[in-house]
Design a protein around this motif. Structure first.
Motif, PDB file in Angstrom:
ATOM      1  N   LEU A 257       0.849  -1.188   0.000  1.00  0.00           N
ATOM      2  CA  LEU A 257       0.000   0.000   0.000  1.00  0.00           C
ATOM      3  C   LEU A 257       0.885   1.239   0.000  1.00  0.00           C
ATOM      4  N   SER A 258       0.544   2.199  -0.823  1.00  0.00           N
ATOM      5  CA  SER A 258       1.409   3.372  -0.986  1.00  0.00           C
ATOM      6  C   SER A 258       1.469   4.252   0.244  1.00  0.00           C
ATOM      7  N   ASP A 259       0.529   4.125   1.164  1.00  0.00           N
ATOM      8  CA  ASP A 259       0.535   4.973   2.360  1.00  0.00           C
ATOM      9  C   ASP A 259       1.316   4.350   3.513  1.00  0.00           C
ATOM     10  N   GLY A 260       2.080   3.306   3.216  1.00  0.00           N
ATOM     11  CA  GLY A 260       2.927   2.710   4.244  1.00  0.00           C
ATOM     12  C   GLY A 260       2.266   1.639   5.066  1.00  0.00           C
ATOM     13  N   GLY A 261       1.142   1.098   4.604  1.00  0.00           N
ATOM     14  CA  GLY A 261       0.469   0.046   5.344  1.00  0.00           C
ATOM     15  C   GLY A 261       1.154  -1.301   5.161  1.00  0.00           C
ATOM     16  N   PRO A 262       0.423  -2.377   5.420  1.00  0.00           N
ATOM     17  CA  PRO A 262       1.025  -3.710   5.321  1.00  0.00           C
ATOM     18  C   PRO A 262       1.354  -4.070   3.876  1.00  0.00           C
ATOM     19  N   ASN A 263       2.214  -5.067   3.689  1.00  0.00           N
ATOM     20  CA  ASN A 263       2.553  -5.573   2.358  1.00  0.00           C
ATOM     21  C   ASN A 263       2.571  -7.098   2.398  1.00  0.00           C
ATOM     22  N   PRO A 286      -6.999   4.532   2.756  1.00  0.00           N
ATOM     23  CA  PRO A 286      -7.616   5.846   2.627  1.00  0.00           C
ATOM     24  C   PRO A 286      -7.785   6.245   1.170  1.00  0.00           C
ATOM     25  N   ARG A 287      -8.780   7.083   0.924  1.00  0.00           N
ATOM     26  CA  ARG A 287      -9.046   7.552  -0.435  1.00  0.00           C
ATOM     27  C   ARG A 287      -7.802   8.220  -1.012  1.00  0.00           C
ATOM     28  N   GLY A 288      -7.472   7.832  -2.228  1.00  0.00           N
ATOM     29  CA  GLY A 288      -6.303   8.401  -2.904  1.00  0.00           C
ATOM     30  C   GLY A 288      -5.048   7.553  -2.775  1.00  0.00           C
ATOM     31  N   ALA A 289      -5.011   6.677  -1.754  1.00  0.00           N
ATOM     32  CA  ALA A 289      -3.860   5.763  -1.647  1.00  0.00           C
ATOM     33  C   ALA A 289      -3.957   4.724  -2.762  1.00  0.00           C
ATOM     34  N   ARG A 290      -2.884   3.945  -2.974  1.00  0.00           N
ATOM     35  CA  ARG A 290      -2.876   2.970  -4.059  1.00  0.00           C
ATOM     36  C   ARG A 290      -2.358   1.627  -3.567  1.00  0.00           C
TER      37      ARG A 290
END
Length: 316
Positions: A257-263, A286-290
């Motif tokens: 996840l581009s917002d630094g979440g899990p991978n 969140p909206r806008g993340a990828r």
């Protein structure tokens, strides 16, 4: 003597007539013109009666004033200039029981004399718009065998993308889809093939509207070659299905996840022939993340174009 007797006899009728006249003043049967005028006693009694009536009227007037004053003191603090039909219920401007008497009230913020001002209810402030709680990024990944036939219209209710129908550079997308799936290129030259073990069909594509079964796909040869895809998040739970494979190689799927979440990381390999898999990724961000997907040839087992390939991806 005879004259004297006649004189006395003639006087008696006169005195008798006086008594009759005196009696006539008390006789109610006489006409008003024959009645005597009022005496001083009658006038004094009439004057006393008039004084009593005037005092009674004055007493009633004083009582009415007291009632108005009590209503004035006991009232709250509406705007004195406000009419009953303006800012309050009908009749609010007049004390009960005294129609026609306009009540006057102290202005806003003024206390009534001798009384504690009535407490005002707290003002109704604007209700704050509830804010949605922040979205906690989540990501889960699994893999399974690909069905013999995949309906992209059914599994891609939001968006889908298919590669290779008319050559290596050909793509077909969902007509009217959200566009949340992004093909961000990759590394290595792209080739196309048409003998995939699984086929794909759809009924809502563009530029090709419908296909009953397509075995096409695209690939990139050599170790380190890769495909990169991205799926835009909207804050809601979403599911991505990626249909990909290898030929005489080991493929590694990296999902982050581009917002630094899990991978997550998943692998498949086949040293001697081809293998396909359905990668399912359930995520929320969140909206806008990828959600970024990288499909890489981690290792190849032949110099004759060991590769990784992709056939389709769907979002719902």
């Amino acid at each position: 003597m005879a004259e004297e007797d006649l004189t006395r006899q003639g006087a008696r009728p006169a005195r008798h007539g006086r008594r009759e006249a005196d009696g006539a003043s008390a006789d109610p049967t006489l006409p008003p013109s024959a009645r005597p005028g009022p005496t001083r006693g009658d006038l004094r009694r009439l004057l006393r009666a008039r004084r009593r009536r005037r005092r009674a009227v004055e007493g009633v007037a004083v009582l009415a004033c007291l009632v108005v004053l009590v209503a004035y003191l006991a009232s709250g603090d509406p705007d004195p200039g406000r009419e009953a039909t303006g800012g309050g219920p009908p009749g609010a401007g007049r004390p009960s029981g005294l129609p026609g008497v306009e009540a006057r009230y102290p202005g806003p913020g003024q206390a009534s004399p001798g009384l504690r001002p009535r407490q005002r209810p707290p003002s109704q402030s604007a209700t704050p718009t509830p804010t949605a709680p922040p979205v906690r990024p989540t990501l889960d990944a699994t893999l399974a065998e690909v069905p013999a036939e995949v309906d992209l219209t059914g599994v891609g209710s939001r968006d889908w993308l298919h590669w290779g129908l008319r050559g290596a550079g050909s793509t077909v997308r969902k007509r009217g889809g959200t566009g949340e799936i992004r093909d961000e290129g990759g590394r290595g030259a792209v080739g196309g093939w048409d003998d995939n073990q699984e086929s794909f069909r759809w009924r809502d594509g563009t530029p090709v509207e419908s296909v009953g079964g397509s075995p096409h796909g695209v690939y990139r040869c050599g170790a380190g070659s890769r495909f990169t895809l991205a799926v835009v998040a909207d804050g809601q739970p979403r599911t991505v299905r990626l249909f990909a494979g290898v030929w005489m190689a080991r493929g590694r799927l990296d999902a982050r996840l581009s917002d630094g979440g899990p991978n997550r990381t998943l692998r498949i390999e086949d040293r001697h022939t081809s293998r396909s898999a359905e990668f399912t990724l359930a995520f929320q961000a969140p909206r806008g993340a990828r959600l970024v997907l990288t499909w890489t040839a981690e290792e190849v087992f032949t110099a004759d174009c060991g590769n990784v390939g992709v056939q389709a991806v769907a979002l719902r």
